[in-house]
Design a protein around this motif. Structure first.
Motif, PDB file in Angstrom:
ATOM      1  N   PRO A 102      23.100 -64.189  -2.823  1.00 52.39           N
ATOM      2  CA  PRO A 102      22.391 -63.284  -1.453  1.00 52.39           C
ATOM      3  C   PRO A 102      23.224 -63.253   0.106  1.00 52.39           C
ATOM      4  O   PRO A 102      23.110 -62.237   0.390  1.00 52.39           O
ATOM      5  N   PHE A 103      24.268 -64.178   0.005  1.00 53.56           N
ATOM      6  CA  PHE A 103      25.346 -63.484   1.137  1.00 53.56           C
ATOM      7  C   PHE A 103      26.321 -62.286   0.569  1.00 53.56           C
ATOM      8  O   PHE A 103      26.538 -61.441   1.746  1.00 53.56           O
ATOM      9  N   LEU A 104      26.681 -62.193  -0.649  1.00 54.82           N
ATOM     10  CA  LEU A 104      27.389 -61.156  -1.010  1.00 54.82           C
ATOM     11  C   LEU A 104      26.495 -59.938  -1.011  1.00 54.82           C
ATOM     12  O   LEU A 104      26.854 -58.931  -0.405  1.00 54.82           O
ATOM     13  N   LEU A 105      25.057 -59.887  -1.351  1.00 52.20           N
ATOM     14  CA  LEU A 105      24.182 -58.767  -1.086  1.00 52.20           C
ATOM     15  C   LEU A 105      24.086 -58.240   0.170  1.00 52.20           C
ATOM     16  O   LEU A 105      23.984 -57.259   0.420  1.00 52.20           O
ATOM     17  N   GLY A 106      24.125 -59.419   1.083  1.00 55.98           N
ATOM     18  CA  GLY A 106      23.747 -59.231   2.372  1.00 55.98           C
ATOM     19  C   GLY A 106      25.134 -58.375   3.031  1.00 55.98           C
ATOM     20  O   GLY A 106      24.989 -57.344   3.777  1.00 55.98           O
ATOM     21  N   ASP A 107      26.164 -58.741   2.695  1.00 57.36           N
ATOM     22  CA  ASP A 107      27.488 -58.280   2.991  1.00 57.36           C
ATOM     23  C   ASP A 107      27.553 -56.698   2.472  1.00 57.36           C
ATOM     24  O   ASP A 107      27.807 -55.879   3.269  1.00 57.36           O
ATOM     25  N   GLY A 108      27.166 -56.577   1.214  1.00 57.01           N
ATOM     26  CA  GLY A 108      26.980 -55.228   0.715  1.00 57.01           C
ATOM     27  C   GLY A 108      26.170 -54.409   1.632  1.00 57.01           C
ATOM     28  O   GLY A 108      26.643 -53.174   1.751  1.00 57.01           O
ATOM     29  N   ALA A 109      25.004 -54.745   1.881  1.00 53.31           N
ATOM     30  CA  ALA A 109      24.163 -53.969   2.614  1.00 53.31           C
ATOM     31  C   ALA A 109      24.692 -53.901   4.071  1.00 53.31           C
ATOM     32  O   ALA A 109      24.553 -52.508   4.680  1.00 53.31           O
ATOM     33  N   ASP A 110      25.205 -54.812   4.729  1.00 51.27           N
ATOM     34  CA  ASP A 110      25.757 -54.796   6.012  1.00 51.27           C
ATOM     35  C   ASP A 110      26.907 -53.519   6.007  1.00 51.27           C
ATOM     36  O   ASP A 110      26.880 -52.823   6.810  1.00 51.27           O
ATOM     37  N   ALA A 111      27.835 -53.644   5.023  1.00 49.87           N
ATOM     38  CA  ALA A 111      28.565 -52.576   4.821  1.00 49.87           C
ATOM     39  C   ALA A 111      28.380 -51.148   4.828  1.00 49.87           C
ATOM     40  O   ALA A 111      28.793 -50.274   5.442  1.00 49.87           O
ATOM     41  N   VAL A 112      27.185 -51.096   3.875  1.00 52.58           N
ATOM     42  CA  VAL A 112      26.522 -49.895   3.929  1.00 52.58           C
ATOM     43  C   VAL A 112      26.101 -49.397   5.167  1.00 52.58           C
ATOM     44  O   VAL A 112      26.250 -48.126   5.659  1.00 52.58           O
ATOM     45  N   GLU A 113      25.589 -49.996   5.779  1.00 49.62           N
ATOM     46  CA  GLU A 113      24.633 -49.875   7.215  1.00 49.62           C
ATOM     47  C   GLU A 113      25.729 -49.392   8.267  1.00 49.62           C
ATOM     48  O   GLU A 113      25.823 -48.475   8.762  1.00 49.62           O
ATOM     49  N   LYS A 114      26.663 -50.450   8.443  1.00 54.45           N
ATOM     50  CA  LYS A 114      28.004 -50.116   9.204  1.00 54.45           C
ATOM     51  C   LYS A 114      28.517 -48.682   8.904  1.00 54.45           C
ATOM     52  O   LYS A 114      28.965 -48.027   9.630  1.00 54.45           O
ATOM     53  N   LEU A 115      28.869 -48.402   7.569  1.00 55.03           N
ATOM     54  CA  LEU A 115      29.353 -47.304   7.148  1.00 55.03           C
ATOM     55  C   LEU A 115      28.900 -46.067   7.542  1.00 55.03           C
ATOM     56  O   LEU A 115      29.529 -44.826   7.960  1.00 55.03           O
ATOM     57  N   VAL A 116      27.480 -45.844   7.490  1.00 58.10           N
ATOM     58  CA  VAL A 116      27.025 -44.644   7.759  1.00 58.10           C
ATOM     59  C   VAL A 116      26.588 -44.611   9.138  1.00 58.10           C
ATOM     60  O   VAL A 116      26.300 -43.476   9.596  1.00 58.10           O
ATOM     61  N   THR A 117      26.649 -45.544   9.974  1.00 56.30           N
ATOM     62  CA  THR A 117      26.573 -45.640  11.389  1.00 56.30           C
ATOM     63  C   THR A 117      27.705 -45.699  12.266  1.00 56.30           C
ATOM     64  O   THR A 117      27.773 -44.730  13.326  1.00 56.30           O
ATOM     65  N   GLU A 118      28.780 -46.102  11.659  1.00 52.69           N
ATOM     66  CA  GLU A 118      30.132 -46.225  12.388  1.00 52.69           C
ATOM     67  C   GLU A 118      31.192 -45.620  11.784  1.00 52.69           C
ATOM     68  O   GLU A 118      32.274 -45.491  12.455  1.00 52.69           O
ATOM     69  N   GLY A 119      31.124 -45.338  10.495  1.00 52.70           N
ATOM     70  CA  GLY A 119      32.232 -44.651   9.815  1.00 52.70           C
ATOM     71  C   GLY A 119      32.918 -45.348   9.018  1.00 52.70           C
ATOM     72  O   GLY A 119      32.921 -46.780   9.145  1.00 52.70           O
ATOM     73  N   LEU A 120      34.055 -44.884   7.980  1.00 57.50           N
ATOM     74  CA  LEU A 120      34.670 -45.640   7.215  1.00 57.50           C
ATOM     75  C   LEU A 120      35.641 -46.630   7.923  1.00 57.50           C
ATOM     76  O   LEU A 120      36.055 -47.889   7.535  1.00 57.50           O
ATOM     77  N   GLU A 121      36.630 -46.187   8.788  1.00 55.20           N
ATOM     78  CA  GLU A 121      37.596 -46.683   9.302  1.00 55.20           C
ATOM     79  C   GLU A 121      37.236 -48.260  10.132  1.00 55.20           C
ATOM     80  O   GLU A 121      37.636 -49.460   9.763  1.00 55.20           O
ATOM     81  N   ALA A 122      36.193 -47.929  10.882  1.00 54.92           N
ATOM     82  CA  ALA A 122      35.667 -49.120  11.729  1.00 54.92           C
ATOM     83  C   ALA A 122      35.142 -50.161  10.863  1.00 54.92           C
ATOM     84  O   ALA A 122      35.142 -51.437  10.883  1.00 54.92           O
ATOM     85  N   THR A 123      34.474 -49.781   9.532  1.00 52.68           N
ATOM     86  CA  THR A 123      33.900 -50.592   8.381  1.00 52.68           C
ATOM     87  C   THR A 123      34.860 -51.423   7.583  1.00 52.68           C
ATOM     88  O   THR A 123      34.844 -52.642   7.630  1.00 52.68           O
ATOM     89  N   GLN A 124      35.989 -50.478   7.511  1.00 51.47           N
ATOM     90  CA  GLN A 124      37.093 -51.150   6.788  1.00 51.47           C
ATOM     91  C   GLN A 124      37.766 -52.322   7.664  1.00 51.47           C
ATOM     92  O   GLN A 124      38.055 -53.238   7.110  1.00 51.47           O
ATOM     93  N   GLN A 125      37.901 -52.189   8.876  1.00 48.64           N
ATOM     94  CA  GLN A 125      38.323 -52.979   9.691  1.00 48.64           C
ATOM     95  C   GLN A 125      37.495 -54.410   9.467  1.00 48.64           C
ATOM     96  O   GLN A 125      38.456 -55.584   9.862  1.00 48.64           O
ATOM     97  N   VAL A 126      36.473 -54.213   9.673  1.00 45.12           N
ATOM     98  CA  VAL A 126      35.681 -55.620   9.785  1.00 45.12           C
ATOM     99  C   VAL A 126      35.643 -56.134   8.121  1.00 45.12           C
ATOM    100  O   VAL A 126      36.126 -57.306   8.346  1.00 45.12           O
ATOM    101  N   PHE A 127      35.475 -55.381   7.177  1.00 50.41           N
ATOM    102  CA  PHE A 127      35.471 -56.278   6.069  1.00 50.41           C
ATOM    103  C   PHE A 127      36.938 -56.465   5.296  1.00 50.41           C
ATOM    104  O   PHE A 127      36.991 -57.443   4.489  1.00 50.41           O
ATOM    105  N   HIS A 128      37.765 -55.695   5.681  1.00 52.90           N
ATOM    106  CA  HIS A 128      39.118 -55.761   5.010  1.00 52.90           C
ATOM    107  C   HIS A 128      39.846 -56.815   5.669  1.00 52.90           C
ATOM    108  O   HIS A 128      41.043 -57.322   5.244  1.00 52.90           O
ATOM    109  N   SER A 129      39.491 -57.373   6.884  1.00 49.68           N
ATOM    110  CA  SER A 129      40.227 -58.452   7.608  1.00 49.68           C
ATOM    111  C   SER A 129      39.576 -59.819   7.259  1.00 49.68           C
ATOM    112  O   SER A 129      40.256 -60.551   7.797  1.00 49.68           O
ATOM    113  N   ARG A 130      38.478 -59.873   6.511  1.00 53.01           N
ATOM    114  CA  ARG A 130      38.195 -61.055   6.334  1.00 53.01           C
ATOM    115  C   ARG A 130      39.053 -61.789   5.355  1.00 53.01           C
ATOM    116  O   ARG A 130      39.394 -61.342   4.252  1.00 53.01           O
TER     117      ARG A 130
END
Length: 196
Positions: A168-196
């Protein structure tokens, strides 16, 4: 505001529903649940729903999106994806494909635009059908098979008991990543998810 097409890959039918290979489709179900949407049958051999995705700064609803799961088998995902792009008149730059990724540890999410398919038959089919590799991917980590297990067998197995508690946490992260990607763009989303 342009519309997005967000497609989650998997294989059809109850016997595949819990497979690692279906984690992309599971993320679409999570997005549908968040939006209170029902995926309905579409003539492009998919189930789809039109939603507003995410929230813009200030609280306004995010962009329009079509979320979808192809009803074809994984290696024939391209036909439904091309059909949906055409039907909804969405440019390929606004295609987001959510898929399982062996080369990323379980529970990690990574994003990229374009690149190779890494032997993923769903991506190969989409690239062939849409005529370019230059679409966005949300790559949901399922890890490598244990020991000498064949990768093809591994992706068609259900998640382990331990993984299911984390799912459930993984699916939540996947959905969060999609939402952030379409609202804030690829770079901003990569910065959040790739730095974990």
């Amino acid at each position: 505001m342009d519309t997005w097409l967000i497609v989650g890959l998997g294989n059809p039918g109850p016997s595949h529903a819990g497979n690692r290979h279906n984690v992309g489709a599971m993320v679409i179900d999570e997005l549908a649940a968040r939006a209170g949407a029902t995926l309905r049958s579409h003539k492009a051999r998919a189930v789809a729903s039109e939603i507003r995705i995410g929230t813009l700064p200030g609280g306004a609803p995010g962009p329009r999106a079509v979320i979808a799961r192809p009803l074809s088998y994984m290696n024939e995902s391209g036909g439904p994806v091309a059909g949906l792009l055409s039907f909804f008149k969405i440019p390929v730059e606004h295609l987001v494909v959510v898929h399982d990724e062996l080369d990323i540890p379980f529970a990690d999410v990574r994003l990229k635009r374009g690149g190779g398919e890494g032997g993923h038959n769903g991506l190969k089919s989409i690239t062939k059908s849409v005529g370019t590799r230059d679409y966005l991917r949300v790559r949901v980590g399922i890890g490598r098979p244990p020991g000498r297990m064949d990768a093809a067998a591994f992706v068609l197995k259900d998640f382990s008991g331990a993984e299911r508690t984390e799912l459930p946490f993984l699916l939540g992260d996947g959905a969060d990543a999609v939402e952030k990607l379409v609202t804030e763009g690829l770079e901003a989303t990569q910065q959040v998810f790739h730095s974990r």
